[in-house]
Structures are given as C-alpha cells and as structure tokens.
Design an enzyme around this catalytic site. Sequence first.
Site, PDB file in Angstrom:
ATOM      1  N   ASN A   9       0.828  -1.365   0.227  1.00 19.45           N
ATOM      2  CA  ASN A   9       0.333  -0.024  -0.004  1.00 19.45           C
ATOM      3  C   ASN A   9       1.120   0.935  -0.216  1.00 19.45           C
ATOM      4  OD1 ASN A   9      -2.203   2.138   0.493  1.00 19.45           O
ATOM      5  ND2 ASN A   9      -2.109   1.661   2.843  1.00 19.45           N
ATOM      6  N   LYS A  11      -0.292   4.466  -0.142  1.00 18.03           N
ATOM      7  CA  LYS A  11      -0.293   5.752   0.124  1.00 18.03           C
ATOM      8  C   LYS A  11      -0.118   6.635  -0.503  1.00 18.03           C
ATOM      9  CE  LYS A  11       0.125   2.986   4.425  1.00 18.03           C
ATOM     10  NZ  LYS A  11       0.326   3.246   5.982  1.00 18.03           N
ATOM     11  N   HIS A  94      -9.560   0.926   5.435  1.00 17.24           N
ATOM     12  CA  HIS A  94      -8.237   1.190   5.631  1.00 17.24           C
ATOM     13  C   HIS A  94      -8.032   2.236   6.980  1.00 17.24           C
ATOM     14  CE1 HIS A  94      -4.043   2.305   6.584  1.00 17.24           C
ATOM     15  NE2 HIS A  94      -3.561   1.379   5.664  1.00 17.24           N
ATOM     16  N   GLU A  96      -6.685   4.234   8.061  1.00 18.48           N
ATOM     17  CA  GLU A  96      -6.499   5.989   7.821  1.00 18.48           C
ATOM     18  C   GLU A  96      -7.550   6.200   7.201  1.00 18.48           C
ATOM     19  OE1 GLU A  96      -2.367   5.460   5.918  1.00 18.48           O
ATOM     20  OE2 GLU A  96      -1.734   5.263   7.172  1.00 18.48           O
ATOM     21  N   GLU A 166      -5.164  -5.216  10.352  1.00 21.14           N
ATOM     22  CA  GLU A 166      -4.698  -4.263  11.394  1.00 21.14           C
ATOM     23  C   GLU A 166      -4.730  -3.460  11.977  1.00 21.14           C
ATOM     24  OE1 GLU A 166      -2.697  -3.177   7.124  1.00 21.14           O
ATOM     25  OE2 GLU A 166      -4.046  -1.925   7.141  1.00 21.14           O
ATOM     26  N   GLY A 172       2.025   2.335  10.888  1.00 21.82           N
ATOM     27  CA  GLY A 172       3.405   3.444  10.802  1.00 21.82           C
ATOM     28  C   GLY A 172       3.853   3.358  11.769  1.00 21.82           C
ATOM     29  N   SER A 212       3.190  -2.356  10.127  1.00 17.58           N
ATOM     30  CA  SER A 212       5.143  -2.430  10.368  1.00 17.58           C
ATOM     31  C   SER A 212       5.875  -4.006   9.609  1.00 17.58           C
ATOM     32  CB  SER A 212       5.222  -1.685  12.061  1.00 17.58           C
ATOM     33  OG  SER A 212       4.934  -0.594  12.552  1.00 17.58           O
TER      34      SER A 212
HETATM   35  C1  PEP Z   1      -0.084  -0.382   6.112  1.00 15.32           C
HETATM   36  O1  PEP Z   1      -0.726   1.276   6.672  1.00 15.32           O
HETATM   37  O2  PEP Z   1      -1.765  -0.957   5.461  1.00 15.32           O
HETATM   38  C2  PEP Z   1       0.259  -0.664   6.418  1.00 15.32           C
HETATM   39  C3  PEP Z   1       0.615  -1.586   7.314  1.00 15.32           C
HETATM   40  O3  PEP Z   1       1.761   0.615   6.639  1.00 15.32           O
HETATM   41  P1  PEP Z   1       3.212  -0.239   7.938  1.00 15.32           P
HETATM   42  O4  PEP Z   1       3.775  -1.421   6.768  1.00 15.32           O
HETATM   43  O5  PEP Z   1       3.701   1.216   7.460  1.00 15.32           O
HETATM   44  O6  PEP Z   1       3.149   0.066   9.225  1.00 15.32           O
END
Ligand code: PEP
Length: 251
Positions: A9, A11, A94, A96, A166, A172, A212
């Site tokens: 992703n 973003k 997601h 966000e 998630e 992040g 992460s």
């Molecule tokens: C995400 O935004 O779906 C995500 C898992 O981000 P990150 O890997 O940076 O934690």
Amino acid sequence: MRRPLVAGNWKMNCDKQESAALIAALKNEQLKDGVEVMVAPTFVNLAAAVDQTASSKISVAAQNMNQHASGAYTGEISGAMLKSVGVDTVILGHSERRAYFGEDEALLAEKVKAALAVGLQVIFCFGEVIEDRRAGKHFDVVAAQLKGALYDLEESAYEQIVLAYEPVWAIGTGETATPEQAQEMHAYIRSNMAARYNDNLAQNVTILYGGSVKPNNAAEIFGQPDVDGGLIGGASLKADSFTAIVNAFPV
Ligand code: PEP
C-alpha cells in the site's frame, strides 16, 4: 481458496516518475514463485502501473473507491472507472480512511457491495486501536467490524474478498504485533467467520496481516498457520525491502 499474497500500500507516496521507477525496480527483482505480489499506487498512477506490470507477476490495486456507481460526486472515483483502466482489486476500510475520512462500517458495507458488483476483488482492512487492546476489547471490536461491513454478504461473495487484519497501533509505528498476537487474532477471525458462515469458508478465506511488517520480521509472521500474507505500507516503498518481505514467505 487461501493463497499467499503480499500487497504494498503506497498510500499518498510516489509521483508518476517515482511510481514508474519503483515498478521497474520490482520487475528486476527475483520475486518468489508461489507468492502473489500486488502494489497499490495512488489513483493518478494506476493506469500506467497496469500497463507497466502487464507482462509481470505484479498486479495492481487501488487504495479506495466511492460507493456510488456514477454521478455528481466531485473528486470521486467509481469502481467501474478502476475496472476500465485494468485494476482488479481495491483496498477498502484502511484505518487511515476510517480515522481521517470518517469511513465507518455502514459506509464500508456500501463500498464493498459496490466493488463486488463491478467485479473488483476487495482487500478489506480492519483492526483495533491501542485503547481497545489495552481494555481487552480487541476481539469484540474486530467482530463488530466484520459484522458491520461484511456479514450481510452471501457466502459466494468471499470468492472476491481478502481480509487484512491491521491493528491500528502497529501501522506505521514500527511496533509490530508479535507473531503470537497475529496468529491469535487470525484464528479468532476464522472462528468468527465459521460462526456466521461455515468452517469451510472460514478455513479458505485469505487473511493478511498488516502493521510494520519489515524484512526482519516477515518470515516469522508469515510462518503462522492462519496468516496468509501481508499488507505492507512503509516497507513497500523500496524495491529491496518489499522484495525481501515477499521472499520471506515460507512457500
Ligand atoms: C498499512 O498502511 O497498511 C501498513 C501496514 O503500514 P506499515 O507497514 O507502514 O505499518
């Protein structure tokens, strides 16, 4: 059918040139056979990404879409528009989108139905915030997210749905769920799906972990029996780290 899948992703990162360069670099990497690899550039770069990945094992997903089929929704993108440029998958729900754009289960239920109606595959994201986990409410929160957005659907809809757990506190932040925490939740998700639908569906749905995931922790997370792959944010923006994550898959 459960299948190994690693999706990046991107973003709101990568302009036209950066997007093309990242895909070109990924096409030069040895990506493990048997693992499906997907990237999700921003809307304006989707059509070019579809063309650029045409003769490769990389497929392209969108990061969002509108719930309406067409009409006076200035600035929005429909599922049919995504299909028209060759996109087959859309990420919905997601954290966000939930946190910054007010997307809730009712809206996501509409978006999922709209995506399925035009033949898009959906990667449906969900997960608890840290306060929920500290309060021991993470299973209830996840159950409510699944029920609110998905559980009106017929069993056959899941041929087009991939789940992505998630935990928001791990996105992040550099703080990953432990492999045991990921496995525990993924097993819970399957049991919750079995209660709503049946065991066969619960065992066959693909469930990704996101939060992460990095080259140094991917193998252990992907090695958990109920984890089928990953949704990768930050580490998908560099060809070498994304490749290392794909290639960490134990297939
Ligand atoms: C995400 O935004 O779906 C995500 C898992 O981000 P990150 O890997 O940076 O934690």
